[in-house]
Design a protein around this motif. Structure first.
Motif, PDB file in Angstrom:
ATOM      1  N   VAL A 273     -30.348 -56.021  10.413  1.00 48.83           N
ATOM      2  CA  VAL A 273     -29.776 -56.355   9.102  1.00 48.83           C
ATOM      3  C   VAL A 273     -30.854 -56.340   8.026  1.00 48.83           C
ATOM      4  O   VAL A 273     -30.658 -55.787   6.936  1.00 48.83           O
ATOM      5  CB  VAL A 273     -29.064 -57.718   9.163  1.00 48.83           C
ATOM      6  CG1 VAL A 273     -28.597 -58.137   7.772  1.00 48.83           C
ATOM      7  CG2 VAL A 273     -27.883 -57.654  10.117  1.00 48.83           C
ATOM      8  N   SER A 274     -32.026 -56.917   8.314  1.00 47.94           N
ATOM      9  CA  SER A 274     -33.091 -56.983   7.320  1.00 47.94           C
ATOM     10  C   SER A 274     -33.656 -55.606   7.004  1.00 47.94           C
ATOM     11  O   SER A 274     -33.932 -55.295   5.840  1.00 47.94           O
ATOM     12  CB  SER A 274     -34.207 -57.901   7.825  1.00 47.94           C
ATOM     13  OG  SER A 274     -35.263 -57.955   6.893  1.00 47.94           O
TER      14      SER A 274
ATOM     15  N   ARG B 252     -24.569 -51.264   4.467  1.00 49.14           N
ATOM     16  CA  ARG B 252     -23.367 -51.315   3.639  1.00 49.14           C
ATOM     17  C   ARG B 252     -22.179 -50.762   4.410  1.00 49.14           C
ATOM     18  O   ARG B 252     -21.075 -51.295   4.336  1.00 49.14           O
ATOM     19  CB  ARG B 252     -23.568 -50.510   2.350  1.00 49.14           C
ATOM     20  CG  ARG B 252     -22.335 -50.486   1.451  1.00 49.14           C
ATOM     21  CD  ARG B 252     -22.584 -49.802   0.140  1.00 49.14           C
ATOM     22  NE  ARG B 252     -21.423 -49.892  -0.731  1.00 49.14           N
ATOM     23  CZ  ARG B 252     -21.375 -49.424  -1.970  1.00 49.14           C
ATOM     24  NH1 ARG B 252     -22.445 -48.833  -2.481  1.00 49.14           N
ATOM     25  NH2 ARG B 252     -20.283 -49.546  -2.688  1.00 49.14           N
ATOM     26  N   HIS B 253     -22.415 -49.672   5.151  1.00 44.60           N
ATOM     27  CA  HIS B 253     -21.343 -49.053   5.937  1.00 44.60           C
ATOM     28  C   HIS B 253     -21.962 -48.499   7.218  1.00 44.60           C
ATOM     29  O   HIS B 253     -22.777 -47.581   7.166  1.00 44.60           O
ATOM     30  CB  HIS B 253     -20.678 -47.928   5.131  1.00 44.60           C
ATOM     31  CG  HIS B 253     -19.387 -47.454   5.729  1.00 44.60           C
ATOM     32  ND1 HIS B 253     -18.193 -47.492   5.052  1.00 44.60           N
ATOM     33  CD2 HIS B 253     -19.098 -46.949   6.953  1.00 44.60           C
ATOM     34  CE1 HIS B 253     -17.234 -47.020   5.816  1.00 44.60           C
ATOM     35  NE2 HIS B 253     -17.770 -46.677   6.986  1.00 44.60           N
TER      36      HIS B 253
ATOM     37  N   ASP C 223     -28.191 -42.883   5.329  1.00 48.52           N
ATOM     38  CA  ASP C 223     -29.533 -43.280   4.921  1.00 48.52           C
ATOM     39  C   ASP C 223     -30.436 -43.560   6.122  1.00 48.52           C
ATOM     40  O   ASP C 223     -31.632 -43.254   6.094  1.00 48.52           O
ATOM     41  CB  ASP C 223     -29.479 -44.540   4.051  1.00 48.52           C
ATOM     42  CG  ASP C 223     -28.729 -44.326   2.754  1.00 48.52           C
ATOM     43  OD1 ASP C 223     -28.918 -43.256   2.138  1.00 48.52           O
ATOM     44  OD2 ASP C 223     -27.964 -45.217   2.358  1.00 48.52           O
ATOM     45  N   VAL C 224     -29.872 -44.180   7.155  1.00 48.81           N
ATOM     46  CA  VAL C 224     -30.662 -44.637   8.302  1.00 48.81           C
ATOM     47  C   VAL C 224     -30.029 -44.152   9.596  1.00 48.81           C
ATOM     48  O   VAL C 224     -28.813 -44.289   9.793  1.00 48.81           O
ATOM     49  CB  VAL C 224     -30.762 -46.174   8.327  1.00 48.81           C
ATOM     50  CG1 VAL C 224     -31.624 -46.636   9.506  1.00 48.81           C
ATOM     51  CG2 VAL C 224     -31.327 -46.714   7.015  1.00 48.81           C
ATOM     52  N   SER C 225     -30.845 -43.578  10.465  1.00 46.60           N
ATOM     53  CA  SER C 225     -30.411 -43.177  11.806  1.00 46.60           C
ATOM     54  C   SER C 225     -30.873 -44.225  12.807  1.00 46.60           C
ATOM     55  O   SER C 225     -31.962 -44.786  12.678  1.00 46.60           O
ATOM     56  CB  SER C 225     -31.006 -41.818  12.184  1.00 46.60           C
ATOM     57  OG  SER C 225     -30.553 -40.802  11.309  1.00 46.60           O
TER      58      SER C 225
ATOM     59  N   LEU D 221     -27.355 -50.577   1.596  1.00 51.89           N
ATOM     60  CA  LEU D 221     -27.186 -51.092   0.237  1.00 51.89           C
ATOM     61  C   LEU D 221     -28.274 -50.570  -0.690  1.00 51.89           C
ATOM     62  O   LEU D 221     -28.094 -50.512  -1.904  1.00 51.89           O
ATOM     63  CB  LEU D 221     -27.221 -52.620   0.257  1.00 51.89           C
ATOM     64  CG  LEU D 221     -26.020 -53.320   0.882  1.00 51.89           C
ATOM     65  CD1 LEU D 221     -26.359 -54.781   1.165  1.00 51.89           C
ATOM     66  CD2 LEU D 221     -24.807 -53.223  -0.025  1.00 51.89           C
ATOM     67  N   VAL D 222     -29.429 -50.205  -0.095  1.00 51.60           N
ATOM     68  CA  VAL D 222     -30.561 -49.687  -0.870  1.00 51.60           C
ATOM     69  C   VAL D 222     -30.830 -48.263  -0.401  1.00 51.60           C
ATOM     70  O   VAL D 222     -31.279 -48.048   0.722  1.00 51.60           O
ATOM     71  CB  VAL D 222     -31.807 -50.580  -0.678  1.00 51.60           C
ATOM     72  CG1 VAL D 222     -33.006 -49.999  -1.406  1.00 51.60           C
ATOM     73  CG2 VAL D 222     -31.521 -51.996  -1.167  1.00 51.60           C
TER      74      VAL D 222
END
Length: 225
Positions: free
Chosen positions: A71-72, A77-78, A114-116, A179-180
């Motif tokens: 989470v951090s 967001r999705h 954004d992130v894998s 979210l970012v």
């Protein structure tokens, strides 16, 4: 930012998932590959159309979203539904970059990747080869983690899975819209958050720690979409 997240799943949870995946059956990974990916991809996947898919995918998603490091670092967001793959008998996935946009099969919503994330479901000694290789501005990183552990990295990173010479490499993989959007800003927020956590553990909630926490939330407010 490349980050190792330990113990997303317990060993018992991994074994339960592995048993269910083998019972559900594997299909060719080419079923979900585009024309370019098909030239580099040689693996098996659990079909999203499998009756077992939704429940197994939700187990992994829920485990990640209750893990404080995920989470951090990711600021989700999705979270797209986790998928599952298996590499064996020389299976590999050559250098590629994940698609910038994916469609959530549950809602039909188009999601920015954004992130894998890869959650390892095989112990390192269960297979030879199969390392996840991620390339970024700091060089080339080789990743082979304990079953139940995860690795997260920006989806813009060039990466590959080396050929599995023996045994079977089983994993779950997914993408998240954060979210970012910016990876550097996410990394800075993560480092600030971890610093605050360490300070709170050492000296408690004094005025300085409270001020740092306020700065964290001001930055998040400025950068969140």
């Amino acid at each position: 930012m490349l980050l190792h997240i330990p113990e997303v799943l317990s060993k018992a949870e991994v074994q339960t998932l592995r048993k269910a995946l083998d019972e559900a059956g594997w299909v060719s990974g080419l079923a979900t590959a585009g024309p370019q990916a098909a030239q580099a991809k040689d693996n098996e996947q659990l079909s999203p159309d499998s009756p077992a898919f939704a429940a197994l995918s939700e187990r992994v998603s829920a485990a990640l979203q209750r893990h404080p490091l995920f989470v951090s670092a990711v600021l989700p967001r999705h979270v797209l539904p986790p998928m599952f793959n298996r590499y064996q008998g020389g299976g590999q996935y050559g250098n590629h970059i994940d698609n910038a946009l994916q469609t959530d099969r549950r809602s039909g919503q188009v999601v920015r990747t954004d992130v894998s994330t890869t959650v390892f479901l095989s112990e390192p000694d269960e297979y030879e080869g199969g390392e996840l290789i991620v390339e970024d501005s700091y060089g080339t990183h080789e990743v082979k983690l304990a079953a139940g552990d995860a690795i997260v990295y920006p989806s813009t990173s060039l990466h590959r899975v080396e050929p599995v010479r023996s045994g079977a490499r089983v994993a779950s993989f997914l993408w998240t819209q954060s979210l970012v959007r910016d990876a550097w800003r996410r990394a800075m927020l993560f480092e600030l958050d971890m610093t605050i956590v360490k300070l709170r553990g050492r000296i408690g909630d004094n005025a300085e720690v409270t001020a740092l926490t306020g700065h964290y939330h001001k930055l998040l407010q400025q950068w969140a979409e």
